[in-house]
Design an enzyme around this catalytic site. Structure first.
Site, short mmCIF file in Angstrom:
data_model
loop_
_atom_site.label_atom_id
_atom_site.label_comp_id
_atom_site.label_asym_id
_atom_site.label_seq_id
_atom_site.Cartn_x
_atom_site.Cartn_y
_atom_site.Cartn_z
N GLU A 157 0.81 -1.24 0.00
CA GLU A 157 0.00 0.00 0.00
C GLU A 157 0.83 1.28 0.00
OE1 GLU A 157 -2.67 -0.54 3.32
OE2 GLU A 157 -3.42 -2.44 2.55
N ASN A 202 1.91 -5.08 -3.15
CA ASN A 202 0.51 -5.41 -2.84
C ASN A 202 -0.29 -4.13 -2.56
OD1 ASN A 202 -1.47 -7.50 -2.15
ND2 ASN A 202 -1.24 -6.88 -0.01
N HIS A 242 -10.60 -6.34 -1.89
CA HIS A 242 -11.65 -6.15 -0.89
C HIS A 242 -12.82 -5.49 -1.64
CE1 HIS A 242 -9.23 -7.40 2.48
NE2 HIS A 242 -8.25 -6.59 2.08
N GLU A 272 -6.34 -10.78 -1.10
CA GLU A 272 -7.14 -10.57 0.12
C GLU A 272 -8.63 -10.53 -0.19
OE1 GLU A 272 -5.68 -7.25 2.44
OE2 GLU A 272 -3.59 -7.69 1.96
N ASP A 274 -12.43 -10.57 -0.37
CA ASP A 274 -13.66 -10.74 0.39
C ASP A 274 -14.69 -9.78 -0.19
OD1 ASP A 274 -12.79 -8.31 1.56
OD2 ASP A 274 -12.38 -9.20 3.51
O1 G3I Z 1 -3.80 -8.46 19.03
C1 G3I Z 1 -4.38 -7.30 19.66
C2 G3I Z 1 -4.99 -7.67 20.95
O2 G3I Z 1 -3.96 -8.09 21.81
C3 G3I Z 1 -5.74 -6.47 21.51
O3 G3I Z 1 -6.40 -6.83 22.67
C4 G3I Z 1 -6.78 -5.95 20.51
C5 G3I Z 1 -7.50 -4.70 20.98
O4 G3I Z 1 -7.84 -3.87 19.89
O5 G3I Z 1 -6.11 -5.63 19.32
C6 G3I Z 1 -5.46 -6.76 18.74
O6 G3I Z 1 -4.82 -6.36 17.59
C7 G3I Z 1 -5.66 -6.12 16.47
C8 G3I Z 1 -5.26 -7.09 15.37
O7 G3I Z 1 -5.97 -6.78 14.20
C9 G3I Z 1 -5.53 -8.55 15.72
O8 G3I Z 1 -6.90 -8.76 15.90
C10 G3I Z 1 -5.41 -4.69 16.03
O9 G3I Z 1 -5.91 -3.81 17.01
C11 G3I Z 1 -6.10 -4.44 14.70
O10 G3I Z 1 -5.71 -3.16 14.22
C12 G3I Z 1 -5.66 -5.48 13.70
O11 G3I Z 1 -6.34 -5.24 12.50
C13 G3I Z 1 -5.79 -5.87 11.35
C14 G3I Z 1 -5.43 -4.78 10.33
O12 G3I Z 1 -5.02 -5.39 9.12
C15 G3I Z 1 -4.28 -3.90 10.82
O13 G3I Z 1 -3.10 -4.64 10.95
C16 G3I Z 1 -6.86 -6.81 10.80
O14 G3I Z 1 -7.04 -7.91 11.69
C17 G3I Z 1 -6.40 -7.35 9.43
O15 G3I Z 1 -7.46 -8.07 8.85
C18 G3I Z 1 -6.04 -6.18 8.53
O16 G3I Z 1 -5.55 -6.69 7.31
C19 G3I Z 1 -5.26 -5.73 6.30
C20 G3I Z 1 -4.06 -6.24 5.53
O17 G3I Z 1 -2.97 -6.47 6.42
C21 G3I Z 1 -3.65 -5.25 4.44
N1 G3I Z 1 -4.77 -4.95 3.55
C22 G3I Z 1 -5.99 -4.52 4.24
C23 G3I Z 1 -6.42 -5.54 5.29
C24 G3I Z 1 -7.71 -5.14 5.96
O18 G3I Z 1 -7.56 -3.94 6.65
#
Ligand code: G3I
Length: 363
Positions: A157, A202, A242, A272, A274
Site C-alpha cells: 500500500e 501489494n 476487498h 485478500e 472478500d
Molecule cells: O492483538 C491485539 C490484541 O492483543 C488487543 O487486545 C486488541 C485490541 O484492539 O487488538 C489486537 O490487535 C488487532 C489485530 O488486528 C488482531 O486482531 C489490532 O488492534 C487491529 O488493528 C488489527 O487489525 C488488522 C489490520 O489489518 C491492521 O493490521 C486486521 O485484523 C487485518 O485483517 C487487517 O488486514 C489488512 C491487511 O494487512 C492489508 N490490507 C488490508 C487488510 C484489511 O484492513
C-alpha cells in the site's frame, strides 16, 4: 451413517495431527483445493495461528480447502518485532509448521507497510537510522523464512494519489524518513535475504473503473516499470480485492492492467479477496446470493488471465472477518463476506469460487 461419522473423526484426527499425506483421498475431491490443484492453481486464505492450534474445525477446513496460507497479522512488524532488538517468531512459525504438515505453501505479509508498526518505531526511528532499521528487519525476517515461502508482500500500500504528491506515493512514515527510495531498498534487501520467494507489491483500491482507482492502477504500473528500469527485481503484483456487493463491479480496466503486467513478465495474485455486504438489504440468503455472484464474475474474469496464479480470501469463515470490526453493517447484523459462514457451512461464494476455478483453462 455410523461409518461416515467414524471416517470424519478419522480424517479430522489425521488432519489435526498433520498426517494429511496418509489419508486415502486428500484433499477431498469436492474441495477448492482439489479443484485448484487439478488446474495448477494456488488457492488460499489468511489465517490466525491461535485458531489453527485451538479450533479443530477451523484447522480442518483450512487443511482441506487451501494449498496456500498467509498470516492475517502474525508476520507484521507489530507481531514479529515487539522491541527494537527482540523478534518473536513463535506464532508465525506455527503457520509454517501447519503448512508443512499439510503440504501447503505460505506467503509472507508484509515487510514494509505504513500500518501495524510497533509503538517503539515512532519514538526511536529517525532519518538517520531508518535505513538501517528497515534493512535489519527485512534481513532478519526474510532471512528467518528464506527458501520456505512462496512469496513476500515486500511493500504494502505505498501508493495513495489522494495524498497529493506528484509521484502518487503515500505519505507513509517510510516515505517521510527515507524518500521514495525506500521501496527499492526494501525490494533489494528482500531479494538478498531470500532469493527464492516471489517478491510482490501489494495494494487495494485498484479493482474498479472509477477515476480514482484507474489513476491508482496507472501509478502501480509506473512504479513497476520504474523498478524494472532501475534493475530492482519484482515478480508479482498483489491485487487485494476487498470488494463490496451492490456497487460498481471490477471491469475492463483491471483486466487491461493484468494484461499490461503480463507483458512485463509479472504474475498477479489475488491476495485478500472478500465481499462486504454492508450496502445490501434483505435476508441473509438473498445477500449471500449477491455476494456469491460477485465472487463468480470477478474470479471468472481474473482467472481467464494466465498470469493470475493465486487466489486468497482474507479469512476462511465469516466468524472471524475483519469487516465486522472496521465496516460493520448499519443494522448490526454480522457481515457474510467469505466462502464459509460462521458455522463453517459452504456459502454461495464457495460454490462460485469452485466454478470459477473449474472454468480456468489448463493450457
Ligand atoms: O492483538 C491485539 C490484541 O492483543 C488487543 O487486545 C486488541 C485490541 O484492539 O487488538 C489486537 O490487535 C488487532 C489485530 O488486528 C488482531 O486482531 C489490532 O488492534 C487491529 O488493528 C488489527 O487489525 C488488522 C489490520 O489489518 C491492521 O493490521 C486486521 O485484523 C487485518 O485483517 C487487517 O488486514 C489488512 C491487511 O494487512 C492489508 N490490507 C488490508 C487488510 C484489511 O484492513
Amino acid at each position: 451413517m455410523r461409518e461416515r461419522l467414524a471416517r470424519r473423526e478419522f480424517v479430522r484426527g489425521a488432519l489435526c495431527a498433520g498426517m494429511a499425506r496418509m489419508l486415502p483421498s486428500f484433499p477431498p475431491p469436492d474441495t477448492l483445493r482439489a479443484h485448484a490443484e487439478a488446474r495448477g492453481l494456488l488457492v488460499g486464505c489468511a489465517v490466525v495461528p491461535e485458531k489453527l492450534r485451538g479450533e479443530p474445525i477451523y484447522a480442518e477446513t483450512v487443511a482441506e480447502q487451501e494449498n496456500l496460507l498467509v498470516a492475517e497479522n502474525a508476520m507484521k512488524w507489530q507481531a514479529l518485532h515487539p522491541a527494537p532488538h527482540r523478534y518473536d517468531f513463535a506464532p508465525a512459525d506455527t503457520i509454517l509448521a501447519f503448512a508443512d504438515a499439510h503440504q501447503q505453501r505460505v506467503r509472507g505479509h508484509n515487510l514494509c507497510w505504513h500500518q501495524a508498526l510497533p509503538d517503539w518505531f515512532h519514538s526511536m526511528v529517525t532519518k538517520d537510522n531508518a535505513k538501517q532499521v528497515l534493512t535489519e528487519h527485512i534481513c532478519t525476517v526474510a532471512g528467518h523464512y528464506a527458501g520456505r515461502l512462496h512469496s513476500w508482500d515486500v511493500v504494502n500500500e505505498a501508493i495513495e494519489p489522494k495524498d497529493g504528491r506528484p509521484d502518487g506515493l503515500r505519505k507513509s512514515p517510510w516515505l517521510m524518513l527515507l524518500g521514495p527510495e525506500y521501496i527499492d531498498i526494501a525490494f533489494r534487501t528482500a531479494r538478498r535475504a531470500d532469493p527464492k520467494a516471489l517478491l510482490t507489491y501489494n495494494d487495494y483500491g485498484i479493482e474498479l473503473d472509477t477515476p480514482e482507482q484507474t489513476e491508482k492502477r496507472r501509478r502501480v504500473l509506473d512504479l513497476v516499470r520504474g523498478m524494472k528500469k532501475r534493475g530492482v527485481s519484482i515478480d508479482a503484483v498483489g491485487v487485494q480485492s476487498h470488494l463490496t456487493a451492490g456497487e460498481q463491479r471490477p471491469g475492463n480496466g483491471l483486466r487491461d492492467f493484468v494484461r499490461e503486467l503480463r507483458k512485463m513478465d509479472m504474475q498477479v495474485f489475488i491476495t485478500e479477496l472478500d465481499v462486504s455486504d454492508h450496502k445490501l438489504q434483505g435476508a441473509p440468503a438473498e445477500r449471500d446470493k449477491l455476494v456469491g455472484s460477485l465472487y463468480g464474475d470477478y474470479l471468472r474474469m481474473m482467472l481467464a488471465e494466465p498470469n493470475v496464479t493465486a487466489v486468497l480470501t482474507w479469512g476462511i469463515t465469516d466468524k472471524y472477518t475483519w469487516l465486522n470490526h472496521e465496516h460493520g453493517r448499519s443494522d448490526g447484523q454480522p457481515q457474510r463476506p467469505l466462502p464459509f459462514d460462521a458455522e463453517y457451512h459452504p456459502m454461495p461464494a464457495f460454490y462460485a469460487m469452485r466454478e470459477a476455478i473449474d472454468a480456468r483453462r489448463t493450457t
